[in-house]
Design an enzyme around this catalytic site. Structure first.
Site, PDB file in Angstrom:
ATOM      1  N   TYR A 103       0.839  -1.209   0.000  1.00  0.00           N
ATOM      2  CA  TYR A 103       0.000   0.000   0.000  1.00  0.00           C
ATOM      3  C   TYR A 103       0.866   1.247   0.000  1.00  0.00           C
ATOM      4  O   TYR A 103       2.020   1.233   0.426  1.00  0.00           O
ATOM      5  CB  TYR A 103      -0.967   0.012   1.192  1.00  0.00           C
ATOM      6  N   CYS A 104       0.284   2.338  -0.478  1.00  0.00           N
ATOM      7  CA  CYS A 104       0.910   3.660  -0.444  1.00  0.00           C
ATOM      8  C   CYS A 104      -0.130   4.654   0.063  1.00  0.00           C
ATOM      9  O   CYS A 104      -1.066   4.276   0.779  1.00  0.00           O
ATOM     10  CB  CYS A 104       1.477   4.043  -1.811  1.00  0.00           C
ATOM     11  N   TRP A 105       0.003   5.921  -0.296  1.00  0.00           N
ATOM     12  CA  TRP A 105      -0.906   6.933   0.241  1.00  0.00           C
ATOM     13  C   TRP A 105      -2.331   6.743  -0.258  1.00  0.00           C
ATOM     14  O   TRP A 105      -3.282   6.711   0.528  1.00  0.00           O
ATOM     15  CB  TRP A 105      -0.395   8.328  -0.117  1.00  0.00           C
TER      16      TRP A 105
ATOM     17  N   SER B 158       2.437   2.145  -4.819  1.00  0.00           N
ATOM     18  CA  SER B 158       2.170   0.750  -4.472  1.00  0.00           C
ATOM     19  C   SER B 158       1.957  -0.097  -5.715  1.00  0.00           C
ATOM     20  O   SER B 158       2.357  -1.269  -5.763  1.00  0.00           O
ATOM     21  CB  SER B 158       0.952   0.647  -3.547  1.00  0.00           C
TER      22      SER B 158
ATOM     23  N   TYR C  41      -3.339   4.120   2.221  1.00  0.00           N
ATOM     24  CA  TYR C  41      -3.350   4.569   3.613  1.00  0.00           C
ATOM     25  C   TYR C  41      -4.544   5.481   3.894  1.00  0.00           C
ATOM     26  O   TYR C  41      -5.118   5.445   4.993  1.00  0.00           O
ATOM     27  CB  TYR C  41      -2.052   5.314   3.942  1.00  0.00           C
TER      28      TYR C  41
END
Length: 374
Positions: free
Chosen positions: A104-106, A112, A133
């Site tokens: 996952y990323c932002w 991601s 996130y």
């Protein structure tokens, strides 16, 4: 060529979109955001393999704003590719064929997606968190509004030095459900509560830790938690959790002064070897107790009169403050079962935990220990 393309598409489909509710289905959770983003908050248990580190993220952002999005994407792609290659070499080459990573990323987009795509091409069944996130954080906020009311709380009360935190650990060792807020907050909840070499987490990360702990509990069994005020050090206890605690059943731990002093000397051993540090913390109490009292306490610290200093802090500061707070916030305290900690020992703490779990009457504990002296 067509055959190679078909193989590529088949591999690409190995990346699946995943919701927060599915986090437990994966072997490892990989946070590809920058180091600073990770420190502020992350999914508990996640590892941080940034595809753009702090400096690189700032560089790409500056190019995006000052030059063009196209140039930023070119530089970003080169940096991301190099970082993914490094993470594969340094962290991931030993993962088995059946390993299942979640990335996952932002926002669940490019950062991601880049790593998830490569992992899927290798052949791992890779998940990518939908919304990243940002969606995770929204889930935490929403769940902390509802989760606390689902549990039957048992609030462990008692004056400072009666071993409440140690009791929680003993209860956990005997398979009880325990929420140790001070451990999650890296703080003992008082003016002297900072832990040596363990800074408090950011507020968001503290909330993530609480959320993660609540998700593990069985609503059919009681959950033990230490009595707290609204703040532990610099961190705020989630509002619905503290309100649920304040309305819950209590158990009270009592101990005589000698036991309390011995316990506190163990818990705050770092101050015993650093009187100047302790005296700096005591300065925070001048507005409450005046210069003369604080000067006397600091003199006791310099002369290493630890028993006398600890006793005075308990009687003049901690006990009155705790009594006011506990009476104001825990209306069911008068109906609490009361238990006695008989000695400063692991054996005594384990015995106390057994009595609490069995709801042994107070009088039995008091007779066994003898009359408690406050």
């Amino acid at each position: 060529m067509a055959e190679a393309t078909d193989h590529y598409v088949k591999k690409a489909r190995a990346t699946s979109t995943v919701t927060v509710a599915q986090l437990d289905q994966f072997d490892e959770i990989i946070d590809v955001r920058s180091e600073d983003e990770f420190v502020e908050d992350h999914i508990p248990g996640a590892v941080n393999y940034p595809v753009l580190n702090n400096a690189e993220r700032a560089e790409v952002g500056t190019i995006y704003k000052q030059v063009s999005s196209f140039d930023a994407k070119k530089i970003g792609a080169a940096l991301v590719s190099a970082n993914i290659a490094r993470h594969l070499r340094e962290h991931l080459l030993q993962r088995p064929r059946d390993w299942r990573p979640l990335v996952y990323c932002w926002r669940g987009g490019g950062r991601s997606g880049a790593l998830a795509h490569v992992l899927a091409q290798i052949g791992w069944r890779t998940g990518q968190l939908v919304g990243g996130y940002k969606v995770y954080r929204r889930t935490v906020i929403d769940d902390l509004q509802t989760l606390p009311s689902r549990f039957d709380w048992r609030v462990v009360c008692g004056m400072t030095g009666t071993g409440k935190s140690l009791l929680l650990r003993a209860l956990r060792s005997q398979s009880a459900q325990v929420l140790d807020l001070e451990a999650l907050a890296a703080h003992r909840g008082s003016v002297l509560g900072n832990l040596p070499d363990a800074p408090q987490p950011a507020q968001k990360l503290f909330e993530s830790r609480v959320w993660h702990a609540l998700r593990q509990f069985d609503p059919q069994r009681p959950v033990f938690v230490e009595s707290e005020s609204k703040k532990i050090g610099n961190l705020r206890v989630p509002e619905m959790l503290i309100e649920a605690m304040w309305q819950s059943s209590c158990v009270v731990v009592e101990a005589n002064m000698a036991v309390r002093i011995a316990l506190l000397k163990d818990e705050y051993a770092h101050f015993l070897s650093d009187a100047p540090l302790l005296n700096t913390q005591l300065d925070c109490l001048r507005s409450l107790h005046g210069h003369a009292v604080i000067n006397d306490w600091q003199a006791l610290a310099r002369s290493q009169a630890w028993d006398q200093l600890t006793g005075e802090l308990l009687v003049k500061h901690y006990d009155p403050a705790y009594t006011r707070a506990i009476n104001n916030h825990y209306p069911r305290l008068p109906q609490a079962a009361r238990f006695a900690l008989c000695a400063h020992s692991t054996l005594a703490m384990q015995q106390l935990a057994r009595e609490v779990l069995a709801e042994t009457p107070t009088m039995f504990a008091a007779r066994r220990c003898g009359t408690l002296q406050q």
